[in-house]
Design a protein around this motif. Structure first.
Motif, PDB file in Angstrom:
ATOM      1  N   VAL A  27       0.630  -1.164  -0.155  1.00 56.57           N
ATOM      2  CA  VAL A  27      -0.107  -0.025   0.091  1.00 56.57           C
ATOM      3  C   VAL A  27       0.805   1.217   0.149  1.00 56.57           C
ATOM      4  O   VAL A  27       1.930   1.071   0.996  1.00 56.57           O
ATOM      5  CB  VAL A  27      -0.860   0.322   1.446  1.00 56.57           C
ATOM      6  N   ILE A  29       1.359   4.831   0.826  1.00 51.96           N
ATOM      7  CA  ILE A  29       0.804   5.981   1.678  1.00 51.96           C
ATOM      8  C   ILE A  29       1.923   7.186   1.689  1.00 51.96           C
ATOM      9  O   ILE A  29       2.819   7.131   1.066  1.00 51.96           O
ATOM     10  CB  ILE A  29       0.453   5.549   2.608  1.00 51.96           C
ATOM     11  N   LYS A  36       2.816   9.847  -4.924  1.00 53.36           N
ATOM     12  CA  LYS A  36       2.726   8.020  -5.192  1.00 53.36           C
ATOM     13  C   LYS A  36       2.190   7.681  -6.404  1.00 53.36           C
ATOM     14  O   LYS A  36       2.453   6.553  -6.888  1.00 53.36           O
ATOM     15  CB  LYS A  36       1.665   8.278  -4.178  1.00 53.36           C
ATOM     16  N   ASP A  79      -4.106   2.077  -4.522  1.00 56.19           N
ATOM     17  CA  ASP A  79      -2.711   3.880  -4.610  1.00 56.19           C
ATOM     18  C   ASP A  79      -3.896   4.514  -4.341  1.00 56.19           C
ATOM     19  O   ASP A  79      -4.445   4.974  -6.049  1.00 56.19           O
ATOM     20  CB  ASP A  79      -2.347   4.068  -5.657  1.00 56.19           C
ATOM     21  N   TRP A  81      -4.745   5.788  -1.348  1.00 59.73           N
ATOM     22  CA  TRP A  81      -5.090   6.781  -0.250  1.00 59.73           C
ATOM     23  C   TRP A  81      -5.366   8.331  -0.374  1.00 59.73           C
ATOM     24  O   TRP A  81      -6.145   8.732   0.423  1.00 59.73           O
ATOM     25  CB  TRP A  81      -3.114   7.001   0.678  1.00 59.73           C
ATOM     26  N   ASP A  82      -5.681   8.636  -1.154  1.00 55.37           N
ATOM     27  CA  ASP A  82      -5.462  10.235  -2.141  1.00 55.37           C
ATOM     28  C   ASP A  82      -7.052  10.289  -2.302  1.00 55.37           C
ATOM     29  O   ASP A  82      -7.389  11.108  -2.846  1.00 55.37           O
ATOM     30  CB  ASP A  82      -4.882  10.603  -3.047  1.00 55.37           C
ATOM     31  N   ARG A  91      -8.816   5.244   3.841  1.00 54.66           N
ATOM     32  CA  ARG A  91      -8.300   5.675   5.182  1.00 54.66           C
ATOM     33  C   ARG A  91      -7.941   4.765   5.687  1.00 54.66           C
ATOM     34  O   ARG A  91      -6.902   3.491   5.463  1.00 54.66           O
ATOM     35  CB  ARG A  91      -7.390   6.934   4.901  1.00 54.66           C
ATOM     36  N   CYS A  94      -6.607   1.225   4.348  1.00 56.32           N
ATOM     37  CA  CYS A  94      -5.504   0.921   3.424  1.00 56.32           C
ATOM     38  C   CYS A  94      -4.582   0.363   4.643  1.00 56.32           C
ATOM     39  O   CYS A  94      -3.835  -0.161   4.837  1.00 56.32           O
ATOM     40  CB  CYS A  94      -5.187   2.031   3.325  1.00 56.32           C
ATOM     41  N   TYR A 101       4.286  -1.727   3.513  1.00 55.30           N
ATOM     42  CA  TYR A 101       3.739  -0.192   3.511  1.00 55.30           C
ATOM     43  C   TYR A 101       4.553   1.031   2.646  1.00 55.30           C
ATOM     44  O   TYR A 101       6.298   0.135   2.699  1.00 55.30           O
ATOM     45  CB  TYR A 101       3.050   0.194   4.491  1.00 55.30           C
ATOM     46  N   LEU A 119       2.406   9.102   9.951  1.00 55.02           N
ATOM     47  CA  LEU A 119       1.141   7.724   9.601  1.00 55.02           C
ATOM     48  C   LEU A 119       2.074   6.465   9.888  1.00 55.02           C
ATOM     49  O   LEU A 119       1.368   5.729  10.606  1.00 55.02           O
ATOM     50  CB  LEU A 119       1.748   7.846   8.101  1.00 55.02           C
TER      51      LEU A 119
END
Ligand code: GDP
Ligand code: MG
Length: 196
Positions: A27, A29, A36, A79, A81-82, A91, A94, A101, A119
């Protein structure tokens, strides 16, 4: 693809074990804008730097099999996260589903470096008893004149995080292949030490 595993949460571990020991969910992040998706695009072979086929499993999920140290490994790269459209749950999702990660910051953006620490703490909290493979990724290493975070700081941070560190440039494709190989090695190290 991720919706399927999300909708039946308990099946996540089943899916992982079905995949066998050489398939890992990795993942991405990190703060918005650090690169990313650019890293994911290279992985996906948009620029064809990694020579094997990549399967696009969903809008922001990619699968690719790599040979690392003579052994093949399949990475499922997330991808998302955003992805604000999907809401906040993504989130948490994730934080739960990764076998490994990549915490990405931009070397040109100190705030993103500080966010990376946050994070790391969040991840530790979310997955308390697990020894999760993590690589701290300082991206945009090509932007030497805009550097705000030194290599030494990145390295020191990784020591505190107890994880690996690498600087990459998605723009000039520096160290990107090494990054994905590195995460496979990190997962294997833990797998092998468990078997002993
Ligand atoms: P994300 O929000 O983390 O997914 O970041 P993106 O991949 O969308 O990248 C944000 C911006 O940074 C885009 O304009 C990219 O072209 C740029 N970018 C990403 N990686 C690099 C890099 O390694 N070097 C440079 N110079 N620009 C980059
Ligand atoms: Mg993105």
């Amino acid at each position: 693809y991720y919706r399927r595993s999300w909708s039946s949460e308990s099946s996540d571990s089943v899916i992982s074990s079905e995949f066998g020991s050489n398939c890992y969910r990795v993942v991405l992040i990190g703060e918005h804008g650090v690169g990313k998706s650019s890293l994911a695009n290279i992985f996906a072979g948009v620029h064809e730097s990694i020579d094997s086929d990549c399967e696009v499993l969903g809008e922001d999920t990619y699968e690719r099999t790599l040979m690392v140290d003579g052994e093949s490994a399949t990475i499922i790269l997330l991808d998302m996260w955003d992805n604000k459209r999907e809401g906040e749950w993504i989130r948490d999702h994730c934080m739960q589903v990764g076998d490994a990660y990549l915490i990405v910051y931009s070397i040109t953006d100190r705030a993103s470096f500080e966010k990376a620490s946050e994070l790391r703490i969040q991840l530790r909290r979310a997955r308390q008893k697990e020894d999760i493979p993590i690589i701290l990724v300082g991206n945009k290493s090509d932007l030497v004149r805009c550097r705000e975070v030194s290599v030494a700081e990145g390295r020191a941070c990784a020591v505190v995080f107890d994880c690996k560190f690498i600087e990459t440039s998605a723009a000039v494709q520096h160290n990107v292949k090494e990054l994905f190989e590195g995460i496979v090695r990190q997962v294997r190290l833990r797998r092998d030490s468990k078997e002993k």
